[in-house]
Motif scaffolding. Structure first.
Motif, PDB file in Angstrom:
ATOM      1  N   GLY A 129       0.822  -1.211   0.000  1.00 40.58           N
ATOM      2  CA  GLY A 129       0.000   0.000   0.000  1.00 40.58           C
ATOM      3  C   GLY A 129       0.847   1.248   0.000  1.00 40.58           C
ATOM      4  O   GLY A 129       0.558   2.224  -0.714  1.00 40.58           O
ATOM      5  N   SER A 130       1.923   1.238   0.798  1.00 37.86           N
ATOM      6  CA  SER A 130       2.831   2.390   0.846  1.00 37.86           C
ATOM      7  C   SER A 130       3.448   2.654  -0.525  1.00 37.86           C
ATOM      8  O   SER A 130       3.507   3.800  -0.984  1.00 37.86           O
ATOM      9  CB  SER A 130       3.921   2.121   1.882  1.00 37.86           C
ATOM     10  OG  SER A 130       4.853   3.165   1.925  1.00 37.86           O
ATOM     11  N   ARG A 131       3.882   1.592  -1.183  1.00 37.01           N
ATOM     12  CA  ARG A 131       4.501   1.753  -2.509  1.00 37.01           C
ATOM     13  C   ARG A 131       3.486   2.240  -3.539  1.00 37.01           C
ATOM     14  O   ARG A 131       3.776   3.118  -4.362  1.00 37.01           O
ATOM     15  CB  ARG A 131       5.118   0.429  -2.962  1.00 37.01           C
ATOM     16  CG  ARG A 131       5.737   0.470  -4.365  1.00 37.01           C
ATOM     17  CD  ARG A 131       6.793   1.565  -4.484  1.00 37.01           C
ATOM     18  NE  ARG A 131       7.294   1.673  -5.843  1.00 37.01           N
ATOM     19  CZ  ARG A 131       8.377   1.054  -6.286  1.00 37.01           C
ATOM     20  NH1 ARG A 131       9.074   0.261  -5.464  1.00 37.01           N
ATOM     21  NH2 ARG A 131       8.780   1.205  -7.522  1.00 37.01           N
ATOM     22  N   PHE A 132       2.279   1.694  -3.488  1.00 41.03           N
ATOM     23  CA  PHE A 132       1.265   2.080  -4.470  1.00 41.03           C
ATOM     24  C   PHE A 132       0.883   3.551  -4.303  1.00 41.03           C
ATOM     25  O   PHE A 132       0.749   4.292  -5.278  1.00 41.03           O
ATOM     26  CB  PHE A 132       0.025   1.187  -4.342  1.00 41.03           C
ATOM     27  CG  PHE A 132      -0.909   1.281  -5.508  1.00 41.03           C
ATOM     28  CD1 PHE A 132      -0.709   0.505  -6.640  1.00 41.03           C
ATOM     29  CD2 PHE A 132      -1.973   2.164  -5.505  1.00 41.03           C
ATOM     30  CE1 PHE A 132      -1.552   0.599  -7.740  1.00 41.03           C
ATOM     31  CE2 PHE A 132      -2.826   2.271  -6.596  1.00 41.03           C
ATOM     32  CZ  PHE A 132      -2.615   1.481  -7.719  1.00 41.03           C
ATOM     33  N   PHE A 133       0.691   3.990  -3.057  1.00 38.97           N
ATOM     34  CA  PHE A 133       0.379   5.393  -2.808  1.00 38.97           C
ATOM     35  C   PHE A 133       1.543   6.291  -3.226  1.00 38.97           C
ATOM     36  O   PHE A 133       1.320   7.406  -3.725  1.00 38.97           O
ATOM     37  CB  PHE A 133       0.047   5.623  -1.331  1.00 38.97           C
ATOM     38  CG  PHE A 133      -1.414   5.456  -0.996  1.00 38.97           C
ATOM     39  CD1 PHE A 133      -2.203   6.558  -0.718  1.00 38.97           C
ATOM     40  CD2 PHE A 133      -2.004   4.199  -0.960  1.00 38.97           C
ATOM     41  CE1 PHE A 133      -3.552   6.421  -0.402  1.00 38.97           C
ATOM     42  CE2 PHE A 133      -3.345   4.042  -0.651  1.00 38.97           C
ATOM     43  CZ  PHE A 133      -4.121   5.156  -0.374  1.00 38.97           C
ATOM     44  N   SER A 134       2.775   5.827  -3.017  1.00 34.66           N
ATOM     45  CA  SER A 134       3.948   6.601  -3.461  1.00 34.66           C
ATOM     46  C   SER A 134       3.938   6.765  -4.975  1.00 34.66           C
ATOM     47  O   SER A 134       4.281   7.831  -5.502  1.00 34.66           O
ATOM     48  CB  SER A 134       5.239   5.903  -3.017  1.00 34.66           C
ATOM     49  OG  SER A 134       5.366   5.908  -1.622  1.00 34.66           O
ATOM     50  N   ASN A 135       3.551   5.703  -5.672  1.00 41.70           N
ATOM     51  CA  ASN A 135       3.443   5.788  -7.131  1.00 41.70           C
ATOM     52  C   ASN A 135       2.407   6.823  -7.561  1.00 41.70           C
ATOM     53  O   ASN A 135       2.486   7.373  -8.664  1.00 41.70           O
ATOM     54  CB  ASN A 135       3.061   4.417  -7.712  1.00 41.70           C
ATOM     55  CG  ASN A 135       4.183   3.409  -7.591  1.00 41.70           C
ATOM     56  OD1 ASN A 135       5.338   3.768  -7.354  1.00 41.70           O
ATOM     57  ND2 ASN A 135       3.866   2.135  -7.748  1.00 41.70           N
ATOM     58  N   MET A 136       1.424   7.057  -6.666  1.00 44.43           N
ATOM     59  CA  MET A 136       0.370   8.035  -6.946  1.00 44.43           C
ATOM     60  C   MET A 136       0.699   9.402  -6.330  1.00 44.43           C
ATOM     61  O   MET A 136      -0.178  10.209  -6.047  1.00 44.43           O
ATOM     62  CB  MET A 136      -0.972   7.529  -6.410  1.00 44.43           C
ATOM     63  CG  MET A 136      -1.379   6.152  -6.887  1.00 44.43           C
ATOM     64  SD  MET A 136      -1.657   6.051  -8.666  1.00 44.43           S
ATOM     65  CE  MET A 136      -3.239   6.865  -8.796  1.00 44.43           C
ATOM     66  N   LYS A 137       2.025   9.636  -6.091  1.00 47.53           N
ATOM     67  CA  LYS A 137       2.541  10.954  -5.684  1.00 47.53           C
ATOM     68  C   LYS A 137       2.174  11.341  -4.259  1.00 47.53           C
ATOM     69  O   LYS A 137       2.029  12.528  -3.958  1.00 47.53           O
ATOM     70  CB  LYS A 137       2.076  12.044  -6.658  1.00 47.53           C
ATOM     71  CG  LYS A 137       2.258  11.727  -8.127  1.00 47.53           C
ATOM     72  CD  LYS A 137       3.713  11.441  -8.457  1.00 47.53           C
ATOM     73  CE  LYS A 137       3.897  11.122  -9.939  1.00 47.53           C
ATOM     74  NZ  LYS A 137       5.281  10.756 -10.271  1.00 47.53           N
ATOM     75  N   LYS A 138       2.032  10.345  -3.376  1.00 46.62           N
ATOM     76  CA  LYS A 138       1.739  10.650  -1.974  1.00 46.62           C
ATOM     77  C   LYS A 138       2.942  10.247  -1.117  1.00 46.62           C
ATOM     78  O   LYS A 138       3.551   9.205  -1.343  1.00 46.62           O
ATOM     79  CB  LYS A 138       0.489   9.877  -1.509  1.00 46.62           C
ATOM     80  CG  LYS A 138      -0.088  10.389  -0.190  1.00 46.62           C
ATOM     81  CD  LYS A 138      -0.727  11.764  -0.347  1.00 46.62           C
ATOM     82  CE  LYS A 138      -1.232  12.308   0.978  1.00 46.62           C
ATOM     83  NZ  LYS A 138      -1.849  13.623   0.836  1.00 46.62           N
ATOM     84  N   ARG A 139       3.292  11.092  -0.148  1.00 49.58           N
ATOM     85  CA  ARG A 139       4.394  10.796   0.761  1.00 49.58           C
ATOM     86  C   ARG A 139       3.935   9.734   1.753  1.00 49.58           C
ATOM     87  O   ARG A 139       2.950   9.925   2.472  1.00 49.58           O
ATOM     88  CB  ARG A 139       4.830  12.068   1.484  1.00 49.58           C
ATOM     89  CG  ARG A 139       6.005  11.884   2.434  1.00 49.58           C
ATOM     90  CD  ARG A 139       6.540  13.237   2.867  1.00 49.58           C
ATOM     91  NE  ARG A 139       7.451  13.097   3.996  1.00 49.58           N
ATOM     92  CZ  ARG A 139       7.183  13.443   5.228  1.00 49.58           C
ATOM     93  NH1 ARG A 139       5.996  13.976   5.518  1.00 49.58           N
ATOM     94  NH2 ARG A 139       8.058  13.291   6.192  1.00 49.58           N
TER      95      ARG A 139
END
Length: 245
Positions: A129-139
């Motif tokens: 989840g952390s990686r996927f959200f990072s891919n969507m430009k979220k820290r």
């Protein structure tokens, strides 16, 4: 006996009974109603009403059915994953998931940092989840160590924690949720049901309601719905941020 349609109608007390019975079936099938009452702190009358909700005449018939299920499960294969997912996605289309996902995305949108937390398989999904959200430009940041130290001031008033837990009752999970709340962080939880302690602690709880599966004492309940919900939240948040810009 414990179908999804029945479980979703359980009260909080009945969910407590259900969890105890599932964890102690070998003992419960030989207990008297008063013995079960003593160990669960649920009145005998409430236990009898619980068994009738399951289609039994009373506690004696319930124990017979429990023994029959135990005998069948010795040779039982695991559930067909496709059938479980079809059931989940059918419910997703018929339930107001958009409303609760929008509420979660709004909280995430307001946060400077998204912290994911889970233990075991849920910890692996927290990392995803952390990686996927990072891919969507979220820290983002993830924790999968149940003994990770109190995050403290570094997350004060600017973080949201997304907690993944099948039961919503694991002590270390609840402790992390309370630690984050002490520093003003918001909590979003994804659990298998909405009747658990973590759900009650959360600003937003997203239950997925799939049939719980165990092999010996290991929980093998499918986590594919969790992946779906994580990705849906990430995309909703990203789209909302594009509108806000």
């Amino acid at each position: 006996m414990f179908s999804y349609e029945v479980i979703r109608q359980f009260t909080e007390t009945e969910h407590h009974l259900y969890r105890y019975i599932m964890d102690n079936r070998d003992k419960v099938m030989f207990m008297r109603v008063r013995e079960l009452s003593e160990v669960t702190h649920v009145s005998p009358a409430s236990i009898v009403r619980f068994t009738r909700k399951l289609g039994c005449e009373g506690f004696s018939e319930f124990k017979v059915k429990l023994k029959q299920e135990a005998t069948r499960e010795v040779k039982k294969k695991t559930a067909d994953t496709v059938e479980v997912l079809e059931e989940f996605f059918e419910r997703t289309m018929n339930r107001d998931y958009d409303h609760v996902l929008d509420a979660a995305a709004e909280i995430i949108n307001e946060a400077d940092l998204v912290v994911f937390f889970g233990i075991g398989t849920s910890g692996i999904l927290a990392e995803y989840g952390s990686r996927f959200f990072s891919n969507m430009k979220k820290r983002t940041f993830y924790i999968k160590d149940p003994f990770y130290p109190n995050p403290g001031e570094q997350f004060k008033n600017k973080a949201v924690m997304i907690i993944l837990s099948v039961s919503g009752e694991t002590d270390q999970v609840l402790e992390q949720a309370q630690n984050m709340q002490q520093y003003g962080s918001r909590i979003i939880s994804i659990t298998n049901t909405s009747h658990n302690t973590l759900a009650e602690l959360s600003d937003v709880n997203i239950p997925y309601y799939v049939t719980q599966e165990m092999v010996d004492k290991t929980n093998i309940t499918t986590q594919i719905p969790v992946l779906f919900l994580l990705e849906a939240m990430a995309k909703k948040n990203y789209n909302q941020e594009q509108i806000d810009e």
